[in-house]
Design an enzyme around this catalytic site. Structure first.
Site, PDB file in Angstrom:
ATOM      1  N   SER A  94       0.813  -1.218   0.000  1.00  0.00           N
ATOM      2  CA  SER A  94       0.000   0.000   0.000  1.00  0.00           C
ATOM      3  C   SER A  94       0.844   1.265   0.000  1.00  0.00           C
ATOM      4  CB  SER A  94      -0.918   0.002   1.222  1.00  0.00           C
ATOM      5  OG  SER A  94      -1.727  -1.142   1.224  1.00  0.00           O
ATOM      6  N   ASP A  97       2.971 -11.939   5.143  1.00  0.00           N
ATOM      7  CA  ASP A  97       3.557 -11.722   3.819  1.00  0.00           C
ATOM      8  C   ASP A  97       4.236 -12.989   3.301  1.00  0.00           C
ATOM      9  OD1 ASP A  97       2.785  -9.029   3.965  1.00  0.00           O
ATOM     10  OD2 ASP A  97       4.571  -8.548   5.121  1.00  0.00           O
ATOM     11  N   ARG A 138       9.902  -0.606   5.916  1.00  0.00           N
ATOM     12  CA  ARG A 138       8.582  -0.004   5.717  1.00  0.00           C
ATOM     13  C   ARG A 138       8.174   0.745   6.980  1.00  0.00           C
ATOM     14  NH1 ARG A 138       3.149  -3.062   3.483  1.00  0.00           N
ATOM     15  NH2 ARG A 138       1.708  -2.163   4.961  1.00  0.00           N
ATOM     16  N   ARG A 159       4.377   0.309  10.368  1.00  0.00           N
ATOM     17  CA  ARG A 159       4.283  -0.507  11.573  1.00  0.00           C
ATOM     18  C   ARG A 159       5.498  -0.340  12.509  1.00  0.00           C
ATOM     19  NH1 ARG A 159      -0.189  -3.695  11.565  1.00  0.00           N
ATOM     20  NH2 ARG A 159      -1.149  -4.120   9.549  1.00  0.00           N
ATOM     21  N   ASP A 211      -7.898  -5.771   1.089  1.00  0.00           N
ATOM     22  CA  ASP A 211      -6.526  -5.889   1.598  1.00  0.00           C
ATOM     23  C   ASP A 211      -6.521  -6.425   3.023  1.00  0.00           C
ATOM     24  OD1 ASP A 211      -3.802  -5.625   2.007  1.00  0.00           O
ATOM     25  OD2 ASP A 211      -3.891  -3.487   2.375  1.00  0.00           O
ATOM     26  N   HIS A 216      -5.760 -10.382   4.227  1.00  0.00           N
ATOM     27  CA  HIS A 216      -4.578 -10.759   5.006  1.00  0.00           C
ATOM     28  C   HIS A 216      -4.893 -11.798   6.092  1.00  0.00           C
ATOM     29  CE1 HIS A 216      -1.373  -8.403   3.399  1.00  0.00           C
ATOM     30  NE2 HIS A 216      -1.911  -7.233   3.679  1.00  0.00           N
ATOM     31  N   HIS A 225      -2.404  -2.503  -5.024  1.00  0.00           N
ATOM     32  CA  HIS A 225      -1.657  -3.763  -5.155  1.00  0.00           C
ATOM     33  C   HIS A 225      -2.649  -4.909  -5.233  1.00  0.00           C
ATOM     34  CE1 HIS A 225      -2.670  -4.655  -0.985  1.00  0.00           C
ATOM     35  NE2 HIS A 225      -2.223  -3.465  -0.654  1.00  0.00           N
TER      36      HIS A 225
END
Length: 510
Positions: free
Chosen positions: A33, A123, A238, A241, A382, A386, A424
């Protein structure tokens, strides 16, 4: 969504949302994202998190930067603590980068190293944490052979320990703090591989939701709590988080939970996670400098914009869209609305999330006729995707579809133009597949659920009564991606995009 494709095929196509198209190192790197919204908003492709870190590690520049020099001051008498996601998923971190950072830190003077490893299963496949931990343990054993005191100090699942975002649930960060800083959890082990294997057997436990644990010595004492004089690096590249932990590590007046102890440490992020907040103040790799975004362009050309999502994606239609920049370009021309996400639950419990509320805010903004651009993110596919819960994800996609219909119906009412796309791939495929495309089975013969993003292209559709006759997608840009979207909607606003933007996806034919 099906009707957009079937109704006007010349106004619907697929575009790339992964790999090089969004600034990631290889075509095997799934989009996410953050990089997706960077590309959508910026209109150009910038080297992103993983790629920036790869370049810094490969060249050795990471060890010459101010961030590493800063933490290195603690190496002589303190411990280097590395906190982050132990995974090769490539969305938040990558195992090979962690390995290089461990090796490089030891070569540049770190004599005592502790890793606080967060397990993935989101992931990457659930259960893969055991293998990652075994690999890490082998690397640490090699360092110990060189006389370096290197051990895993604590761990826990990413969705339950440390890696919350957008201040959705501070208890997640507190559980990590208790393990990493205080060395206090109900679960204590001598060996991290044993810890992961054992805790995965707990009720409702998996890699994502592994309970926090601490590694202790033969006397039961934690081997690596963070104390005064230590150095700390959060190695995720990233941002989303890591921001909450960064606040807990940096802010003296922090009040989100009782830290009990606030150790005086030298802290650096792998990257700077929030450019507006300057958080963290020290970092190992400089972020991409994303300037002249489409939002800034529209603001300086007097266009009014409205952006809305719920908490989990609000930063994406604002901060990431605007080139990792908080705040407004011209506040009198912009309005940002955040709808609070449900906290303390997994998203498959309420798969409709806030799709209806987002659609209603968009409808009201459109009907007000105050705005030239209304942009929203519907996170359902999304966030629920997950969880790996197929039934809930179907419900989530239906909720998002209903919300899209409400928005498109409103566009119809006011004679506007719509552009629908995605940042995505995710919910379009929920199973892990082999190279032939066949579903993979686990040892019990069950289909392996896919909880991660995908490398598949995403749809883009344009339309609405305000769209000029003869506008269609060009046929000479077969490899178009998310970065081409900005020039496209600038055209729809009546502007020509800057010359260095990725080219527009549309043309006008007589």
């Amino acid at each position: 969504m099906d009707s957009l494709k079937q109704g006007a095929p010349e106004k619907w196509r697929l575009i790339k949302a992964h790999g090089n198209a969004v600034g990631l190192p290889t075509e095997d790197d799934m989009g996410n994202s953050e990089v997706g919204h960077n590309a959508l908003g910026a209109g150009r492709i910038f080297a992103q998190g993983a790629k920036l870190v790869d370049l810094a590690l490969a060249s050795g520049k990471i060890y010459d930067g101010e961030g590493f020099k800063y933490i290195k001051e603690s190496f002589r008498s303190g411990t280097l603590h590395l906190i982050g996601l132990l995974s090769d998923g490539g969305v938040h971190s990558r195992l090979d980068q962690i390995q290089l950072l461990l090796k490089g830190s030891a070569e540049h003077g770190a004599r005592r190293i502790r890793v606080h490893a967060l397990t993935d299963g989101r992931d990457v496949l659930d259960g893969s944490s055991v293998g990652f931990m075994e690999t890490l343990e082998k690397d640490l054993a090699k360092l110990r052979e060189q006389g370096i005191d290197a051990q895993v100090a604590s761990g826990g699942g990413r969705m339950y320990v440390t890696m919350d975002r957008y201040e959705n649930d501070w208890d997640v960060v507190k559980r990590g703090w208790d393990a990493q800083v205080l060395g206090e959890t109900p679960h204590k082990f001598r060996n991290p591989v044993e810890a992961v294997k054992k805790l995965r057997q707990e009720p409702n436990a998996n890699d994502q939701y592994l309970p926090p644990f601490v590694i202790v010595d033969e006397s039961g004492k934690p081997v690596g709590p963070i104390v005064d004089g230590d150095a700390v690096v959060t190695f995720n590249f990233r941002a989303d988080r890591m921001v909450m932990l960064a606040k807990a590590l940096e802010y003296k007046d922090f009040d989100k939970f009782d830290r009990v102890r606030f150790p005086k440490v030298r802290y650096a992020g792998m990257l700077q996670y929030d450019g507006e907040l300057k958080l963290p103040s020290r970092y190992l790799v400089s972020p991409p400098e994303i300037d002249r975004t489409s939002g800034e362009y529209l603001a300086h050309n007097g266009r009014h914009t409205f952006a809305c999502s719920e908490t989990v994606k609000f930063g994406h239609v604002t901060f990431f869209w605007n080139g990792n920049r908080s705040g407004y370009f011209k506040q009198e021309l912009e309005e940002y609305v955040e709808i609070p996400s449900d906290s303390g639950i997994t998203f498959n419990v309420k798969p409709k999330m806030k799709a209806l509320e987002i659609a209603e805010k968009a409808r009201d903004a459109i009907l007000s006729c105050k705005f030239d651009q209304v942009r929203v993110n519907l996170p359902n596919g999304d966030m629920v995707g997950h969880t790996g819960d197929l039934k809930a994800t179907i419900e989530a996609c239906k909720a998002a579809d209903d919300a899209v219909k409400m928005i498109l119906d409103t566009i119809e009412q006011v004679g506007g133009i719509y552009l629908v796309t995605a940042d995505h791939g995710n919910a379009e495929d929920m199973v892990k597949r082999n190279k032939k495309g066949e579903p993979l089975l686990d040892k019990n013969g069950n289909i392996q659920i896919l909880t991660s993003h995908t490398c598949q292209p995403v749809p883009i559709a344009i339309g609405g009564p305000g769209l000029a006759l003869g506008v269609r997608f060009r046929k000479d840009l077969p490899t178009g991606g998310l970065a081409n979207v900005a020039a496209t909607f600038m055209n729809l606003h009546g502007f020509e995009a800057p010359s260095d933007y990725e080219p527009t996806l549309i043309e006008v034919v007589d």
